[in-house]
Design a protein around this motif. Structure first.
Motif, PDB file in Angstrom:
ATOM      1  N   MET A 144       0.846  -1.180   0.000  1.00  0.00           N
ATOM      2  CA  MET A 144       0.000   0.000   0.000  1.00  0.00           C
ATOM      3  C   MET A 144       0.890   1.241   0.000  1.00  0.00           C
ATOM      4  O   MET A 144       1.854   1.319   0.744  1.00  0.00           O
ATOM      5  CB  MET A 144      -0.897   0.001   1.244  1.00  0.00           C
ATOM      6  CG  MET A 144      -1.759   1.236   1.346  1.00  0.00           C
ATOM      7  SD  MET A 144      -2.811   1.268   2.816  1.00  0.00           S
ATOM      8  CE  MET A 144      -3.760  -0.202   2.581  1.00  0.00           C
ATOM      9  N   LYS A 145       0.537   2.189  -0.838  1.00  0.00           N
ATOM     10  CA  LYS A 145       1.361   3.398  -0.892  1.00  0.00           C
ATOM     11  C   LYS A 145       1.133   4.281   0.333  1.00  0.00           C
ATOM     12  O   LYS A 145       0.076   4.238   0.960  1.00  0.00           O
ATOM     13  CB  LYS A 145       1.108   4.161  -2.189  1.00  0.00           C
ATOM     14  CG  LYS A 145      -0.302   4.672  -2.373  1.00  0.00           C
ATOM     15  CD  LYS A 145      -0.435   5.348  -3.724  1.00  0.00           C
ATOM     16  CE  LYS A 145      -1.813   5.964  -3.851  1.00  0.00           C
ATOM     17  NZ  LYS A 145      -1.981   6.724  -5.040  1.00  0.00           N
ATOM     18  N   ASN A 146       2.133   5.069   0.690  1.00  0.00           N
ATOM     19  CA  ASN A 146       2.084   5.909   1.886  1.00  0.00           C
ATOM     20  C   ASN A 146       1.015   6.990   1.832  1.00  0.00           C
ATOM     21  O   ASN A 146       0.638   7.515   2.868  1.00  0.00           O
ATOM     22  CB  ASN A 146       3.440   6.583   2.124  1.00  0.00           C
ATOM     23  CG  ASN A 146       4.467   5.639   2.693  1.00  0.00           C
ATOM     24  OD1 ASN A 146       4.115   4.620   3.270  1.00  0.00           O
ATOM     25  ND2 ASN A 146       5.712   5.962   2.526  1.00  0.00           N
ATOM     26  N   MET A 147       0.553   7.334   0.665  1.00  0.00           N
ATOM     27  CA  MET A 147      -0.410   8.427   0.555  1.00  0.00           C
ATOM     28  C   MET A 147      -1.853   7.959   0.737  1.00  0.00           C
ATOM     29  O   MET A 147      -2.775   8.733   0.569  1.00  0.00           O
ATOM     30  CB  MET A 147      -0.232   9.166  -0.773  1.00  0.00           C
ATOM     31  CG  MET A 147       1.132   9.851  -0.878  1.00  0.00           C
ATOM     32  SD  MET A 147       1.616  10.807   0.589  1.00  0.00           S
ATOM     33  CE  MET A 147       0.403  12.091   0.570  1.00  0.00           C
ATOM     34  N   ILE A 148      -2.056   6.712   1.096  1.00  0.00           N
ATOM     35  CA  ILE A 148      -3.382   6.245   1.493  1.00  0.00           C
ATOM     36  C   ILE A 148      -3.512   6.546   2.982  1.00  0.00           C
ATOM     37  O   ILE A 148      -2.696   6.120   3.792  1.00  0.00           O
ATOM     38  CB  ILE A 148      -3.580   4.736   1.226  1.00  0.00           C
ATOM     39  CG1 ILE A 148      -3.463   4.443  -0.273  1.00  0.00           C
ATOM     40  CG2 ILE A 148      -4.918   4.258   1.788  1.00  0.00           C
ATOM     41  CD1 ILE A 148      -4.491   5.144  -1.154  1.00  0.00           C
ATOM     42  N   ALA A 149      -4.529   7.295   3.334  1.00  0.00           N
ATOM     43  CA  ALA A 149      -4.750   7.693   4.724  1.00  0.00           C
ATOM     44  C   ALA A 149      -5.159   6.487   5.570  1.00  0.00           C
ATOM     45  O   ALA A 149      -5.496   5.426   5.045  1.00  0.00           O
ATOM     46  CB  ALA A 149      -5.834   8.769   4.787  1.00  0.00           C
ATOM     47  N   TYR A 150      -5.142   6.662   6.872  1.00  0.00           N
ATOM     48  CA  TYR A 150      -5.578   5.594   7.770  1.00  0.00           C
ATOM     49  C   TYR A 150      -6.958   5.075   7.390  1.00  0.00           C
ATOM     50  O   TYR A 150      -7.242   3.895   7.494  1.00  0.00           O
ATOM     51  CB  TYR A 150      -5.606   6.083   9.228  1.00  0.00           C
ATOM     52  CG  TYR A 150      -4.245   6.325   9.812  1.00  0.00           C
ATOM     53  CD1 TYR A 150      -3.444   5.261  10.225  1.00  0.00           C
ATOM     54  CD2 TYR A 150      -3.754   7.611   9.968  1.00  0.00           C
ATOM     55  CE1 TYR A 150      -2.190   5.473  10.767  1.00  0.00           C
ATOM     56  CE2 TYR A 150      -2.498   7.828  10.514  1.00  0.00           C
ATOM     57  CZ  TYR A 150      -1.721   6.766  10.908  1.00  0.00           C
ATOM     58  OH  TYR A 150      -0.475   6.977  11.445  1.00  0.00           O
ATOM     59  N   CYS A 151      -7.838   5.966   6.923  1.00  0.00           N
ATOM     60  CA  CYS A 151      -9.216   5.614   6.594  1.00  0.00           C
ATOM     61  C   CYS A 151      -9.372   5.021   5.202  1.00  0.00           C
ATOM     62  O   CYS A 151     -10.452   4.563   4.837  1.00  0.00           O
ATOM     63  CB  CYS A 151     -10.101   6.853   6.706  1.00  0.00           C
ATOM     64  SG  CYS A 151      -9.685   8.135   5.496  1.00  0.00           S
ATOM     65  N   GLY A 152      -8.321   5.059   4.409  1.00  0.00           N
ATOM     66  CA  GLY A 152      -8.393   4.504   3.057  1.00  0.00           C
ATOM     67  C   GLY A 152      -8.534   5.546   1.963  1.00  0.00           C
ATOM     68  O   GLY A 152      -8.397   5.227   0.787  1.00  0.00           O
ATOM     69  N   LEU A 153      -8.795   6.792   2.336  1.00  0.00           N
ATOM     70  CA  LEU A 153      -8.860   7.842   1.320  1.00  0.00           C
ATOM     71  C   LEU A 153      -7.469   8.077   0.752  1.00  0.00           C
ATOM     72  O   LEU A 153      -6.467   7.913   1.442  1.00  0.00           O
ATOM     73  CB  LEU A 153      -9.418   9.138   1.917  1.00  0.00           C
ATOM     74  CG  LEU A 153     -10.874   9.088   2.363  1.00  0.00           C
ATOM     75  CD1 LEU A 153     -11.268  10.416   3.026  1.00  0.00           C
ATOM     76  CD2 LEU A 153     -11.800   8.783   1.196  1.00  0.00           C
ATOM     77  N   ASP A 154      -7.405   8.463  -0.506  1.00  0.00           N
ATOM     78  CA  ASP A 154      -6.132   8.712  -1.170  1.00  0.00           C
ATOM     79  C   ASP A 154      -5.758  10.177  -0.992  1.00  0.00           C
ATOM     80  O   ASP A 154      -6.373  11.062  -1.584  1.00  0.00           O
ATOM     81  CB  ASP A 154      -6.250   8.362  -2.652  1.00  0.00           C
ATOM     82  CG  ASP A 154      -4.921   8.401  -3.373  1.00  0.00           C
ATOM     83  OD1 ASP A 154      -3.973   9.044  -2.875  1.00  0.00           O
ATOM     84  OD2 ASP A 154      -4.830   7.796  -4.463  1.00  0.00           O
ATOM     85  N   CYS A 155      -4.760  10.447  -0.171  1.00  0.00           N
ATOM     86  CA  CYS A 155      -4.343  11.827   0.109  1.00  0.00           C
ATOM     87  C   CYS A 155      -3.940  12.566  -1.164  1.00  0.00           C
ATOM     88  O   CYS A 155      -4.085  13.785  -1.246  1.00  0.00           O
ATOM     89  CB  CYS A 155      -3.184  11.848   1.100  1.00  0.00           C
ATOM     90  SG  CYS A 155      -3.615  11.275   2.758  1.00  0.00           S
ATOM     91  N   GLU A 156      -3.445  11.844  -2.147  1.00  0.00           N
ATOM     92  CA  GLU A 156      -3.019  12.487  -3.389  1.00  0.00           C
ATOM     93  C   GLU A 156      -4.193  13.101  -4.151  1.00  0.00           C
ATOM     94  O   GLU A 156      -3.986  13.904  -5.044  1.00  0.00           O
ATOM     95  CB  GLU A 156      -2.258  11.510  -4.274  1.00  0.00           C
ATOM     96  CG  GLU A 156      -0.901  11.156  -3.705  1.00  0.00           C
ATOM     97  CD  GLU A 156      -0.143  10.153  -4.537  1.00  0.00           C
ATOM     98  OE1 GLU A 156      -0.779   9.295  -5.209  1.00  0.00           O
ATOM     99  OE2 GLU A 156       1.097  10.207  -4.516  1.00  0.00           O
TER     100      GLU A 156
END
Length: 110
Positions: free
Chosen positions: A1-13
């Motif tokens: 899993m890439k680091n930009m996936i938030a704890y909740c699963g949303l994609d920060c990017e």
């Protein structure tokens, strides 16, 4: 899993706060602050719209840093994301995110 996936699963990017920060886009900060202020009935200003991602070192919005119950819970449990938590399917803290963002659950199960 890439680091930009938030704890909740949303994609920060894909988050406007992240995009405004990494692109130093003041217009996007203004637009995002206005929208978030209306949605949350709270005083949110462009200078509040700075975030480098939920699970990485760096600046975060006030909400993400200290008010997000999902982030606080995941950090307390020591999980990489909520996808690593045995309570994911029955969790009331993350349920609204997962109901409104089906891609978040997909990201968490990767």
């Amino acid at each position: 899993m890439k680091n930009m996936i938030a704890y909740c699963g949303l994609d920060c990017e894909n988050c406007d706060a992240y995009l405004a920060t990494v692109n130093n886009d003041q217009e996007l900060r203004k637009k995002t602050a206005k929208l978030w202020a209306e949605l949350n009935n709270a005083p949110i200003f462009p200078e509040h719209i700075n975030c480098e991602g939920c699970r990485v070192d760096g600046v975060k919005t006030v909400f993400c840093d200290s008010m997000c119950g999902i982030r606080q819970c995941a950090m307390k449990k020591g999980v990489n994301t909520c996808g690593d938590c045995s309570d994911l399917e029955k969790c009331s803290i993350i349920s609204t995110i997962l109901e409104n963002n089906p891609s978040a659950l997909i990201n968490l199960k990767k």
